[in-house]
Write a protein that holds these residues in place. Structure first.
Motif, PDB file in Angstrom:
ATOM      1  N   SER A  81       0.820  -1.212   0.000  1.00  0.00           N
ATOM      2  CA  SER A  81       0.000   0.000   0.000  1.00  0.00           C
ATOM      3  C   SER A  81       0.855   1.262   0.000  1.00  0.00           C
ATOM      4  O   SER A  81       0.392   2.339  -0.375  1.00  0.00           O
ATOM      5  N   THR A  82       2.115   1.143   0.425  1.00  0.00           N
ATOM      6  CA  THR A  82       3.015   2.297   0.445  1.00  0.00           C
ATOM      7  C   THR A  82       3.796   2.434  -0.860  1.00  0.00           C
ATOM      8  O   THR A  82       4.603   3.346  -0.997  1.00  0.00           O
ATOM      9  N   GLY A  83       3.589   1.507  -1.782  1.00  0.00           N
ATOM     10  CA  GLY A  83       4.340   1.523  -3.028  1.00  0.00           C
ATOM     11  C   GLY A  83       5.575   0.650  -2.974  1.00  0.00           C
ATOM     12  O   GLY A  83       6.173   0.350  -3.996  1.00  0.00           O
ATOM     13  N   LYS A  84       5.980   0.235  -1.776  1.00  0.00           N
ATOM     14  CA  LYS A  84       7.130  -0.661  -1.628  1.00  0.00           C
ATOM     15  C   LYS A  84       6.620  -2.081  -1.417  1.00  0.00           C
ATOM     16  O   LYS A  84       5.802  -2.320  -0.526  1.00  0.00           O
ATOM     17  N   PRO A  85       7.053  -3.039  -2.237  1.00  0.00           N
ATOM     18  CA  PRO A  85       6.578  -4.422  -2.082  1.00  0.00           C
ATOM     19  C   PRO A  85       6.885  -4.981  -0.699  1.00  0.00           C
ATOM     20  O   PRO A  85       7.930  -4.686  -0.121  1.00  0.00           O
ATOM     21  N   LYS A  86       5.963  -5.769  -0.170  1.00  0.00           N
ATOM     22  CA  LYS A  86       6.138  -6.384   1.147  1.00  0.00           C
ATOM     23  C   LYS A  86       6.157  -7.899   0.973  1.00  0.00           C
ATOM     24  O   LYS A  86       5.255  -8.475   0.377  1.00  0.00           O
ATOM     25  N   GLY A  87       7.192  -8.539   1.479  1.00  0.00           N
ATOM     26  CA  GLY A  87       7.329  -9.982   1.344  1.00  0.00           C
ATOM     27  C   GLY A  87       6.634 -10.725   2.463  1.00  0.00           C
ATOM     28  O   GLY A  87       6.962 -10.546   3.637  1.00  0.00           O
ATOM     29  N   ILE A  88       5.652 -11.554   2.115  1.00  0.00           N
ATOM     30  CA  ILE A  88       4.949 -12.377   3.086  1.00  0.00           C
ATOM     31  C   ILE A  88       5.624 -13.750   3.108  1.00  0.00           C
ATOM     32  O   ILE A  88       5.727 -14.407   2.069  1.00  0.00           O
TER      33      ILE A  88
END
Length: 277
Positions: free
Chosen positions: A249-256
């Protein structure tokens, strides 16, 4: 069990409500374990810390492949249907899949990939994608699948965040009647990915591409040199299995991060009942 009607659903629901840990322990019993777990569930929602089947040891690929070989070696494991009606469909048996996974796992091992290393997969929807995923899990490497259509920047961001040591891609991929130039996009991404040691390229579209010496290797060439016997690494239940990136949501990918045992048990149970397989 596969739920066949509303009465069986109610029975399963009541068993779960009465004792959730016993419920999941029974589901886990059907799998092959190197060592059984000490406790089914250990969790603290305040610290966002959840452990499933702690103390257990296993390899997910032995449960996907090896345990089926005695009775299902010649049964179809992957049925691939070509998008182009003029292209031949592919059926792969459990025995053939086991052999291909073992070979590609040895390709990765021969190139220095070890348990805990991260590998990025930027591939079209072909059987080799499944083979690569299983090969990573076979040796305890952590895979990160990136959609084969994302930009070079999106690819490099995900490679760098996970500090991947290798990239598996293809010369290109078919989307309808168009070709996505995957290797070309990968080459651009690899200009800014210092953690990558090598790139393995599958021939898919037979596109003209550049191959960088001592970095890029053809899938088929490497497979020919690999042995088809690969012992599966023994993994702890909570060892990482794969990383799946959201757009963020911040534009930076988040790794799950998904770990091994809990993912395996729930994926099998939900597949059995959601797809009624």
């Amino acid at each position: 069990m596969r739920i066949r009607n509303i009465e069986e659903y109610e029975l399963e629901k009541n068993k779960f409500d009465a004792d959730p840990e016993k419920f999941w322990a029974e589901k886990a019993e059907q799998f092959h374990w190197h060592q059984k777990w000490n406790e089914v569930l250990n969790w603290d929602f305040h610290k966002a810390k959840i452990n499933w089947f702690k103390g257990g040891k296993l390899n997910i690929t032995e449960n996907c492949l090896d345990r089926h070989l005695p009775l299902k070696a010649d049964q179809i494991a992957i049925k691939w249907i070509a998008n182009d009606p003029n292209e031949k469909n592919i059926d792969i048996t459990y025995n053939e899949l086991h052999e291909q996974v073992s070979k590609f796992a040895n390709v990765l091992r021969n190139k220095g990939i070890k348990k805990g290393d991260r590998i990025c997969l930027y591939m079209p929807m072909v059987p080799e994608l499944a083979i690569a995923v299983l090969s990573c899990a076979r040796i305890g490497a952590i895979h990160s699948v990136v959609f084969a259509g994302f930009s070079a920047k999106s690819l490099s961001d995900r490679i760098n965040d996970a500090k991947c040591k290798a990239l598996i891609t293809a010369d290109g991929g078919f989307r309808g009647n168009k070709i996505t130039p995957l290797k070309e996009i990968a080459d651009e991404a690899l200009k800014n990915t210092p953690s990558i040691n090598f790139c393995i390229v599958l021939k898919r579209t037979k596109s003209q591409i550049k191959m960088e010496e001592n970095r890029d290797y053809w899938w088929d060439d490497e497979i020919k040199k690999a042995d088809n016997n690969c012992r599966a690494a023994s993994m702890n239940s909570e060892d990482q299995l794969f990383i799946l990136y959201t757009s963020g949501s911040t534009g930076k990918p988040k790794g799950i991060v998904h770990t091994t045992a809990g993912y395996m048990v729930y994926a099998q149970y939900s597949f059995e009942n959601v797809f009624q397989y």
